[in-house]
Write a protein that holds these residues in place. Structure first.
Motif: not given
Length: 366
Positions: A54-55, A241, A267
């Motif tokens: 997502d980063r 992750n 996250d």
């Protein structure tokens, strides 16, 4: 008479050759100056490793937004390699064909990118190695976070939790990523200072989080290795992750809580686990600042604006123009101060399952 004609023809031929040569020389000069002193539309290419993390989506959005702030007419072409280095090479070649002025690259394997980097430099394209080092002397800028400090922060967080048996595991990213070795260097340094043994190290391929879960599973299913797994106090995960899949697997094996876990990237699910007491810490990186700073340099490179970079990153015999940003370790205690107040994640998102300590709650001012 014939001799005179020959002389005149030879002279004309020399003039034609000189004119053609001058035109070609001017074309080369004009091509270079067009990239350096562009008054017209600029184009910047951004080649990402993957968007499964997502980063990277945040980096992309902030970078594009900042470029548009600098020049609303600028084009930013973003390509995603989905973790495949051959696809990344194809993506970069596509961006070269699109005649971008600057290439920003989150590399998968810098060694395998050397050929396409050389091709880009022949086209006078500026190269920015974004977050991960590209080992090539023609890189114009390496911009990243202080990765050695990341490793130190992870190690200190585990030590602060208490490591009674003084044994930990490392589950890192791929060896091809220069950041991995730099984080490892910082982690080892603190662990050595505290007399903690790193009983095993595992490097995931292409940051594949499932690979990390399989590694834990294989340890548990091997009788000898299971003893090692059950004897450790903590696990350093290369990013959040990886921490997600590791914690899921530990939960299945009823080892959550017995083994402390740390990660990096802040996250959302990692922040949720931290306030719930499942994960010890993560490392917050001001992604917005990194992306904005990279965008500012990319814009200046594209416009031919002179840039002075005083800091250097030394890697063997090569030193690179270098911009390094600081990181912040995040625990339950400073979650509000670092994550919530910065707007990185909202309070409702982080505390979706409750777990807001009374002590922290008393200090919150709306």
């Amino acid at each position: 008479m014939k001799k005179k004609i020959y002389i005149v023809c030879a002279a004309l031929l020399l003039v034609i050759i000189a004119v053609v040569g001058l035109q070609k020389n001017n074309e080369v000069k004009n091509n270079k100056s067009a990239r350096r002193n562009k008054a017209d539309k600029i184009t910047i290419g951004f080649s990402f490793d993957t968007f499964l993390v997502d980063r990277w989506k945040k980096d992309r959005d902030v970078f594009v937004s900042k470029i548009k702030d600098c020049d609303s007419s600028a084009d930013v072409i973003v390509k995603n390699a989905n973790g495949n280095v051959e696809r990344q090479i194809d993506n970069i070649e596509y961006l070269i064909d699109k005649k971008v002025d600057v290439l920003v690259i989150v590399s998968i394997d810098s060694e395998k990118l050397k050929g396409v980097i050389k091709k880009a430099k022949k086209e006078n394209i500026k190269i920015i190695a974004y977050d991960r080092l590209i080992r090539d002397p023609e890189v114009d800028l390496y911009i990243t976070f202080d990765n050695k400090q990341v490793g130190k922060s992870m190690a200190r967080a585990l030590c602060n939790e208490g490591l009674p048996r003084k044994k930990v595991l490392m589950i890192a990213g791929p060896k091809e990523d220069n950041n991995v070795s730099t984080v490892e260097e910082g982690f080892k340094e603190v662990m050595k200072e505290n007399g903690v043994e790193i009983v095993d190290k595992h490097y995931t391929e292409n940051w594949n989080a499932d690979d990390a879960a399989d590694y834990i599973k294989n340890l548990y299913e091997d009788e000898e290795k299971r003893k090692m797994l059950e004897s450790i106090d903590g696990i350093m995960c290369g990013n959040d992750n990886i921490a997600t899949t590791v914690i899921t697997k530990l939960s299945e094996l009823k080892l959550v809580g017995k083994i402390k876990v740390v990660g990096q990237d802040a996250d959302l699910d990692a922040c949720q686990r931290i306030v719930e007491g499942i994960q010890v810490m993560t490392v917050y990186k001001e992604v917005e600042k990194l992306a904005e700073t990279a965008a500012e340099y990319a814009y200046k490179f594209a416009k031919g604006i002179k840039v002075k970079i005083t800091e250097r990153y030394k890697d063997g015999d090569i030193d690179y123009p270098y911009v390094c940003l600081e990181t912040i370790p995040v625990t339950k205690k400073n979650m509000e101060e670092v994550i919530i107040y910065s707007g990185f994640h909202s309070r409702d998102e982080v505390y979706v399952n409750g777990y807001l300590d009374e002590e922290i709650s008393e200090n919150i001012t709306e």
